[in-house]
Design an enzyme around this catalytic site. Structure first.
Site, PDB file in Angstrom:
ATOM      1  N   ASN A  10     -37.743 -26.936 -64.845  1.00 56.13           N
ATOM      2  CA  ASN A  10     -37.548 -27.857 -65.973  1.00 56.13           C
ATOM      3  C   ASN A  10     -38.876 -27.972 -66.703  1.00 56.13           C
ATOM      4  O   ASN A  10     -39.794 -28.627 -66.222  1.00 56.13           O
ATOM      5  CB  ASN A  10     -37.089 -29.216 -65.417  1.00 56.13           C
ATOM      6  CG  ASN A  10     -37.042 -30.294 -66.489  1.00 56.13           C
ATOM      7  OD1 ASN A  10     -37.101 -30.015 -67.683  1.00 56.13           O
ATOM      8  ND2 ASN A  10     -36.942 -31.546 -66.049  1.00 56.13           N
ATOM      9  N   LYS A  12     -39.511 -29.457 -69.470  1.00 59.12           N
ATOM     10  CA  LYS A  12     -39.687 -30.716 -70.206  1.00 59.12           C
ATOM     11  C   LYS A  12     -40.226 -30.416 -71.614  1.00 59.12           C
ATOM     12  O   LYS A  12     -39.849 -29.415 -72.200  1.00 59.12           O
ATOM     13  CB  LYS A  12     -40.579 -31.674 -69.412  1.00 59.12           C
ATOM     14  CG  LYS A  12     -40.095 -31.808 -67.960  1.00 59.12           C
ATOM     15  CD  LYS A  12     -40.782 -32.889 -67.194  1.00 59.12           C
ATOM     16  CE  LYS A  12     -40.219 -32.931 -65.780  1.00 59.12           C
ATOM     17  NZ  LYS A  12     -40.744 -34.022 -64.996  1.00 59.12           N
ATOM     18  N   HIS A  95     -31.238 -36.572 -66.158  1.00 63.16           N
ATOM     19  CA  HIS A  95     -32.612 -36.588 -65.660  1.00 63.16           C
ATOM     20  C   HIS A  95     -33.195 -37.994 -65.804  1.00 63.16           C
ATOM     21  O   HIS A  95     -32.912 -38.694 -66.776  1.00 63.16           O
ATOM     22  CB  HIS A  95     -33.466 -35.575 -66.438  1.00 63.16           C
ATOM     23  CG  HIS A  95     -34.807 -35.366 -65.804  1.00 63.16           C
ATOM     24  ND1 HIS A  95     -35.842 -36.240 -65.978  1.00 63.16           N
ATOM     25  CD2 HIS A  95     -35.250 -34.410 -64.964  1.00 63.16           C
ATOM     26  CE1 HIS A  95     -36.882 -35.824 -65.266  1.00 63.16           C
ATOM     27  NE2 HIS A  95     -36.554 -34.708 -64.649  1.00 63.16           N
ATOM     28  N   GLU A  97     -35.928 -39.045 -66.743  1.00 63.35           N
ATOM     29  CA  GLU A  97     -36.670 -39.305 -67.991  1.00 63.35           C
ATOM     30  C   GLU A  97     -35.692 -39.595 -69.138  1.00 63.35           C
ATOM     31  O   GLU A  97     -36.014 -40.373 -70.038  1.00 63.35           O
ATOM     32  CB  GLU A  97     -37.608 -38.130 -68.291  1.00 63.35           C
ATOM     33  CG  GLU A  97     -38.809 -38.162 -67.350  1.00 63.35           C
ATOM     34  CD  GLU A  97     -39.395 -36.802 -67.001  1.00 63.35           C
ATOM     35  OE1 GLU A  97     -39.150 -35.821 -67.715  1.00 63.35           O
ATOM     36  OE2 GLU A  97     -40.112 -36.729 -65.973  1.00 63.35           O
ATOM     37  N   GLU A 167     -33.364 -36.358 -57.150  1.00 66.57           N
ATOM     38  CA  GLU A 167     -34.755 -36.510 -57.541  1.00 66.57           C
ATOM     39  C   GLU A 167     -35.164 -37.979 -57.455  1.00 66.57           C
ATOM     40  O   GLU A 167     -34.889 -38.756 -58.387  1.00 66.57           O
ATOM     41  CB  GLU A 167     -34.967 -36.030 -58.978  1.00 66.57           C
ATOM     42  CG  GLU A 167     -34.626 -34.580 -59.205  1.00 66.57           C
ATOM     43  CD  GLU A 167     -35.337 -34.033 -60.435  1.00 66.57           C
ATOM     44  OE1 GLU A 167     -36.122 -33.095 -60.285  1.00 66.57           O
ATOM     45  OE2 GLU A 167     -35.116 -34.566 -61.534  1.00 66.57           O
ATOM     46  N   GLY A 173     -43.350 -35.937 -60.831  1.00 63.77           N
ATOM     47  CA  GLY A 173     -44.611 -35.835 -61.561  1.00 63.77           C
ATOM     48  C   GLY A 173     -45.742 -36.666 -60.983  1.00 63.77           C
ATOM     49  O   GLY A 173     -46.765 -36.862 -61.637  1.00 63.77           O
ATOM     50  N   SER A 213     -42.113 -33.372 -57.423  1.00 68.34           N
ATOM     51  CA  SER A 213     -43.389 -32.859 -56.898  1.00 68.34           C
ATOM     52  C   SER A 213     -43.215 -31.718 -55.897  1.00 68.34           C
ATOM     53  O   SER A 213     -43.951 -31.623 -54.918  1.00 68.34           O
ATOM     54  CB  SER A 213     -44.226 -33.999 -56.310  1.00 68.34           C
ATOM     55  OG  SER A 213     -44.536 -34.958 -57.308  1.00 68.34           O
ATOM     56  N   GLY A 235     -43.605 -29.606 -62.976  1.00 64.64           N
ATOM     57  CA  GLY A 235     -44.983 -29.110 -63.114  1.00 64.64           C
ATOM     58  C   GLY A 235     -45.230 -27.714 -62.569  1.00 64.64           C
ATOM     59  O   GLY A 235     -45.821 -26.864 -63.253  1.00 64.64           O
TER      60      GLY A 235
HETATM   61  P1  PGA Z   1     -42.020 -32.468 -61.014  1.00 61.02           P
HETATM   62  O1  PGA Z   1     -40.725 -32.775 -61.922  1.00 61.02           O
HETATM   63  O2  PGA Z   1     -41.732 -31.200 -60.229  1.00 61.02           O
HETATM   64  O3  PGA Z   1     -43.134 -32.265 -62.009  1.00 61.02           O
HETATM   65  O4  PGA Z   1     -42.220 -33.635 -60.138  1.00 61.02           O
HETATM   66  C1  PGA Z   1     -39.432 -32.604 -61.390  1.00 61.02           C
HETATM   67  C2  PGA Z   1     -38.403 -32.930 -62.430  1.00 61.02           C
HETATM   68  O5  PGA Z   1     -38.636 -33.807 -63.274  1.00 61.02           O
HETATM   69  O6  PGA Z   1     -37.316 -32.311 -62.451  1.00 61.02           O
END
Ligand code: PGA
Length: 255
Positions: A10, A12, A95, A97, A167, A173, A213, A235
């Site tokens: 992803n 983003k 998601h 976010e 998640e 993140g 993460s 990330g």
């Molecule tokens: P992250 O994000 O691997 O940066 O923690 C995961 C996600 O938002 O799907």
């Protein structure tokens, strides 16, 4: 029942169109041999067409990061699921976010899942508890509610095209990745919820990813857990060597 592991990156709000294309041109040959793992990249909407074109003929799939729930209409800035046909195979929906910044509720996520399925897209349906909910030990209630409401009206047949991503919001993140056994237990609970709704066949075939993460150095630990069928990665999916290491770890443990 053996389930094909699925690793989805992803991206983003990262990478321009040119950067996205350059990235997949480098990534594709690096991960091309790992057919035991389904591999998906989810660029921004503006890069979807160019990335889809760059990946034409490749087994690496493309995903969008969201869809709107209506087929068309006066929704300035939004993208309908039908507009993504031919550009994306998957769509991330729900998601955290989008729940936090864009107002997605469980009910809205349900409408989006049905819109995506109706257009022939495969939803990667994201669920997970916030830090407060985690600390209050409400994880089980929260994910059960999210899954139950999110899947309302989705048929058993449609479930074959859907992936769930667990998640924990506090792990996204932050570098605070969830303990792999905790993730496995919660994913087991999600699978039980799906079992209650659809029965054994659907529950045992459903792929459920962990996300939050995930990095090259902890991927194998998640993949070693029986309930975890892959990862949704932010990330670490933004660097070709890391993406490759994630795919390789999934192939080694689950392939
Ligand atoms: P992250 O994000 O691997 O940066 O923690 C995961 C996600 O938002 O799907």
């Amino acid at each position: 029942m053996s389930r094909t592991p699925i690793l989805a990156g992803n991206w983003k709000m990262h990478y321009t169109v040119a950067e996205s294309v350059a990235f997949v041109k480098e990534l594709e040959p690096a991960i091309a041999g790992y057919d035991a793992v389904e591999r998906v990249v989810c660029p921004t909407f503006v890069a979807l067409a160019s990335v889809a074109e760059a990946l034409r003929g490749s087994a690496v799939k493309v995903g969008a990061q969201d869809v709107h729930w209506e087929a068309k209409g006066a929704y300035t800035s939004e993208i309908a699921a039908g507009m993504l046909v031919g550009l994306a195979d998957y769509a991330i929906i729900g998601h955290s976010e989008c729940r936090k910044y864009l107002g997605d509720t469980d009910e809205r996520v349900n409408l989006k899942i049905k819109a995506a399925l109706g257009a022939g897209l495969k939803p990667i349906f994201a669920v997970g508890e916030t830090k407060d909910e985690y600390e209050a030990k409400h994880t089980a209630d929260v994910v059960t509610r999210q899954v139950t409401v999110g899947l309302g009206g989705v048929s058993a047949e449609q479930m074959a095209s859907l992936v769930i991503a667990y998640e924990p919001v506090w792990a996204i993140g932050t570098g605070l990745n969830a303990d792999s056994q905790y993730a496995n237990t919660t994913i087991g609970l999600i699978r039980q919820t799906v079992r209650g709704l659809y029965g054994d066949g659907v529950a045992d075939a459903l792929r459920i990813q962990y996300g939050g993460s995930v990095k090259p150095d902890n991927m194998a630990e998640y993949m070693a857990q029986p309930e975890i069928d892959g990862a949704l990665v932010g990330g670490a999916s933004l660097k070709v060597p890391d993406f490759l290491a994630l795919v390789a770890a999934a192939a080694q443990v689950k392939g």
